[in-house]
Design an enzyme around this catalytic site. Structure first.
Site, PDB file in Angstrom:
ATOM      1  N   HIS A 255     -45.219  36.985  95.723  1.00 29.16           N
ATOM      2  CA  HIS A 255     -44.573  36.094  94.755  1.00 29.16           C
ATOM      3  C   HIS A 255     -45.333  36.145  93.448  1.00 29.16           C
ATOM      4  CE1 HIS A 255     -42.733  32.519  93.013  1.00 29.16           C
ATOM      5  NE2 HIS A 255     -41.748  32.760  93.852  1.00 29.16           N
ATOM      6  N   ASP A 308     -37.850  33.634 101.159  1.00 31.80           N
ATOM      7  CA  ASP A 308     -36.749  34.464 101.646  1.00 31.80           C
ATOM      8  C   ASP A 308     -36.937  34.913 103.089  1.00 31.80           C
ATOM      9  OD1 ASP A 308     -34.999  34.891  99.195  1.00 31.80           O
ATOM     10  OD2 ASP A 308     -37.015  35.240  98.447  1.00 31.80           O
TER      11      ASP A 308
HETATM   12  C1  COA Z   1     -41.673  39.049  94.482  1.00 31.49           C
HETATM   13  C2  COA Z   1     -42.323  40.239  93.808  1.00 31.49           C
HETATM   14  C3  COA Z   1     -41.256  40.983  92.982  1.00 31.49           C
HETATM   15  C4  COA Z   1     -43.420  39.704  92.880  1.00 31.49           C
HETATM   16  O1  COA Z   1     -43.852  40.768  92.206  1.00 31.49           O
HETATM   17  P1  COA Z   1     -44.921  40.791  91.009  1.00 31.49           P
HETATM   18  O2  COA Z   1     -45.547  39.497  90.757  1.00 31.49           O
HETATM   19  O3  COA Z   1     -44.217  41.431  89.873  1.00 31.49           O
HETATM   20  O4  COA Z   1     -45.988  41.709  91.638  1.00 31.49           O
HETATM   21  P2  COA Z   1     -45.943  43.296  91.580  1.00 31.49           P
HETATM   22  O5  COA Z   1     -44.566  43.795  91.833  1.00 31.49           O
HETATM   23  O6  COA Z   1     -46.599  43.714  90.303  1.00 31.49           O
HETATM   24  O7  COA Z   1     -46.856  43.642  92.826  1.00 31.49           O
HETATM   25  C5  COA Z   1     -48.273  43.613  92.781  1.00 31.49           C
HETATM   26  C6  COA Z   1     -48.799  44.567  93.820  1.00 31.49           C
HETATM   27  O8  COA Z   1     -48.597  43.984  95.118  1.00 31.49           O
HETATM   28  C7  COA Z   1     -47.789  44.827  95.924  1.00 31.49           C
HETATM   29  N1  COA Z   1     -46.786  44.019  96.585  1.00 31.49           N
HETATM   30  C8  COA Z   1     -46.172  42.914  96.094  1.00 31.49           C
HETATM   31  N2  COA Z   1     -45.299  42.443  96.980  1.00 31.49           N
HETATM   32  C9  COA Z   1     -45.353  43.269  98.050  1.00 31.49           C
HETATM   33  C10 COA Z   1     -44.661  43.300  99.275  1.00 31.49           C
HETATM   34  N3  COA Z   1     -43.737  42.391  99.554  1.00 31.49           N
HETATM   35  N4  COA Z   1     -44.946  44.286 100.137  1.00 31.49           N
HETATM   36  C11 COA Z   1     -45.870  45.228  99.841  1.00 31.49           C
HETATM   37  N5  COA Z   1     -46.565  45.231  98.694  1.00 31.49           N
HETATM   38  C12 COA Z   1     -46.296  44.264  97.800  1.00 31.49           C
HETATM   39  C13 COA Z   1     -47.081  45.784  94.953  1.00 31.49           C
HETATM   40  O9  COA Z   1     -46.771  47.025  95.557  1.00 31.49           O
HETATM   41  C14 COA Z   1     -48.075  45.919  93.841  1.00 31.49           C
HETATM   42  O10 COA Z   1     -48.998  46.899  94.191  1.00 31.49           O
HETATM   43  P3  COA Z   1     -49.318  48.129  93.192  1.00 31.49           P
HETATM   44  O11 COA Z   1     -49.890  47.460  91.983  1.00 31.49           O
HETATM   45  O12 COA Z   1     -50.302  48.948  93.975  1.00 31.49           O
HETATM   46  O13 COA Z   1     -48.008  48.806  92.938  1.00 31.49           O
HETATM   47  C15 COA Z   1     -42.932  41.201  94.848  1.00 31.49           C
HETATM   48  O14 COA Z   1     -43.927  40.531  95.588  1.00 31.49           O
HETATM   49  C16 COA Z   1     -41.885  41.809  95.776  1.00 31.49           C
HETATM   50  O15 COA Z   1     -41.255  42.809  95.405  1.00 31.49           O
HETATM   51  N6  COA Z   1     -41.685  41.216  96.992  1.00 31.49           N
HETATM   52  C17 COA Z   1     -40.711  41.677  97.919  1.00 31.49           C
HETATM   53  C18 COA Z   1     -39.340  41.128  97.506  1.00 31.49           C
HETATM   54  C19 COA Z   1     -39.258  39.631  97.718  1.00 31.49           C
HETATM   55  O16 COA Z   1     -39.582  39.112  98.769  1.00 31.49           O
HETATM   56  N7  COA Z   1     -38.726  38.934  96.696  1.00 31.49           N
HETATM   57  C20 COA Z   1     -38.485  37.505  96.745  1.00 31.49           C
HETATM   58  C21 COA Z   1     -39.416  36.731  95.896  1.00 31.49           C
HETATM   59  S1  COA Z   1     -39.199  34.993  96.118  1.00 31.49           S
END
Ligand code: COA
Length: 372
Positions: A255, A308
């Site tokens: 998140h 979720d």
């Molecule tokens: C929610 C989300 C988009 C937040 O993303 P964010 O704050 O932008 O964080 P980032 O996308 O920059 O991720 C940071 C790092 O953690 C990792 N990471 C984040 N969520 C992850 C997950 N669910 N599974 C595996 N790795 C994850 C990313 O790969 C990234 O690693 P990297 O820098 O080596 O590429 C992200 O955690 C995600 O895609 N989660 C899965 C989808 C989800 O459950 N969404 C609902 C949110 S309420």
């Protein structure tokens, strides 16, 4: 010039009293200062929507009035009915929702957002979602009932049968928990559109589009699909390790704001044990392993379970088909979107961030006209 922040991370883009995500402490606070764990067990979706719109929980007379107002707004108008029937029955329900909401709000002139409109838009969501579902199944559309709650109406119109009280309670709790969540991507989209002086329907249609993506509302369906692929507790470790090696993200984890367990996920996790005991077992093992694998790979990253993951289990137990998960999320969040738009009317300023130019230096190309 302020520094570029990818994904606007850490950028403060609004002031709001609608809700607050305290990510460091794993708290979600709704309007008026209510902690979600105090509010959720005692209120219905209608009461929470009233709270988000008006700043106070309704008394009995106010709640009755809201219920009446919502009951009279649950029917599709002619334009919306036409739009619904013009979509292919196999269309993704989120696309049907986006299209029909747009038609429902089609007007001759630009109208400033009002509370009445917010109530009406919120009221009509279950009608559209259920109609999209019935058309996919090739069944007759079921009309809403004035004697049923918002949550019960969703199940009633989906199934055409008197809904079981337990299932209504699970759906209602889900709707309460998801109704607002700070300046998330879809709410931000709604506020950006509102900031241009546009109408409420346009804000809501834009928000539906933002919610659809798998990084936002689409994650509930993605979490359920992941659990389907895992299939059993015994297969969880193998599946998760292989997915991790393929650099796939675990749906329902991570998140932008929460640095600890999402408080909504905590409530839903408990509910899931009764709503879907078998899936709960697979999900609990999956959660344990996913957190372990994420921590093993990056101990410095606080990737916790998000709403979720457990929402997908509760909605499954409540009998909501997985194709409708994102629409059900929208059915809840529309109260938050509209509350934010109404709040932003008080201090309307165009949201217009800057960008950093990464193109070539100006004036270095041969004059375009000389080439022609
Ligand atoms: C929610 C989300 C988009 C937040 O993303 P964010 O704050 O932008 O964080 P980032 O996308 O920059 O991720 C940071 C790092 O953690 C990792 N990471 C984040 N969520 C992850 C997950 N669910 N599974 C595996 N790795 C994850 C990313 O790969 C990234 O690693 P990297 O820098 O080596 O590429 C992200 O955690 C995600 O895609 N989660 C899965 C989808 C989800 O459950 N969404 C609902 C949110 S309420």
């Amino acid at each position: 010039m302020p520094e570029f922040s990818p994904g606007l991370e850490g950028v403060v883009a609004a002031q709001t009293a609608v809700s607050e995500v305290d990510g460091a402490n794993g708290r979600l606070i709704y309007r008026g200062g209510y902690l979600i764990e105090d509010l959720a067990p005692t209120v219905t979706y209608e009461e929470v929507a009233y709270l988000l719109w008006n700043g106070e929980l309704p008394d009995k007379a106010e709640l009755d009035a809201l219920r009446k107002q919502m009951a009279s707004a649950r029917v599709l108008n002619k334009a919306a009915r036409g739009a619904l029937l013009s979509t292919d029955p196999a269309t993704d329900p989120m696309d049907v929702l986006r299209t029909v909401v747009s038609a429902q709000g089609a007007t001759k002139t630009l109208i400033k957002p009002t509370l009445e409109e917010a109530v009406a838009l919120t009221a009509v969501f279950p009608t559209i979602v259920a109609a999209a579902h019935r058309r996919r199944l090739g069944r007759e559309i079921v009309d809403p009932r004035d004697d049923l709650s918002h949550a019960a109406n969703l199940l009633w119109m989906m199934e055409g049968e008197e809904p079981d009280v337990k299932r209504v309670h699970w759906v209602d709790s889900y709707l309460v928990l998801l109704a607002d969540h700070g300046l998330n991507a879809s709410t931000f989209a709604a506020r950006v559109i509102a900031s241009t002086g546009s109408d409420l329907t346009s804000s809501v249609v834009g928000a539906i589009g933002a919610l659809k993506g798998p990084a936002h509302g689409g994650a509930t369906l993605a979490a359920r699909s992941m659990l389907d692929k895992i299939g059993s507790e015994a297969n969880a470790e193998k599946w998760l390790r292989e997915a991790h090696e393929r650099h796939e993200r675990f749906a329902g984890f991570g998140h932008r704001l929460y640095r600890t367990y999402d408080p909504r996920a905590k409530i839903l996790r408990e509910m899931a044990a009764t709503a879907a005991p078998e899936l709960h077992r697979t999900a609990a093992r999956t959660e344990e392993l996913a957190l372990h694998i994420l921590h093993e790979a990056h101990p410095e990253r606080p990737n916790a379970t998000n709403v979720d993951f457990w929402a997908s289990v509760v909605l499954t137990g409540a009998g909501v088909p997985k194709e409708l998960f994102t629409c059900t999320f929208a059915t809840s969040r529309v109260a938050g979107w509209t509350a934010h738009v109404l709040e932003s009317m008080g201090d309307l300023r165009l949201i217009r961030p800057a960008s950093v130019w990464i193109g070539p230096e100006a004036g270095k190309k041969p004059p375009v006209l000389a080439k022609r």
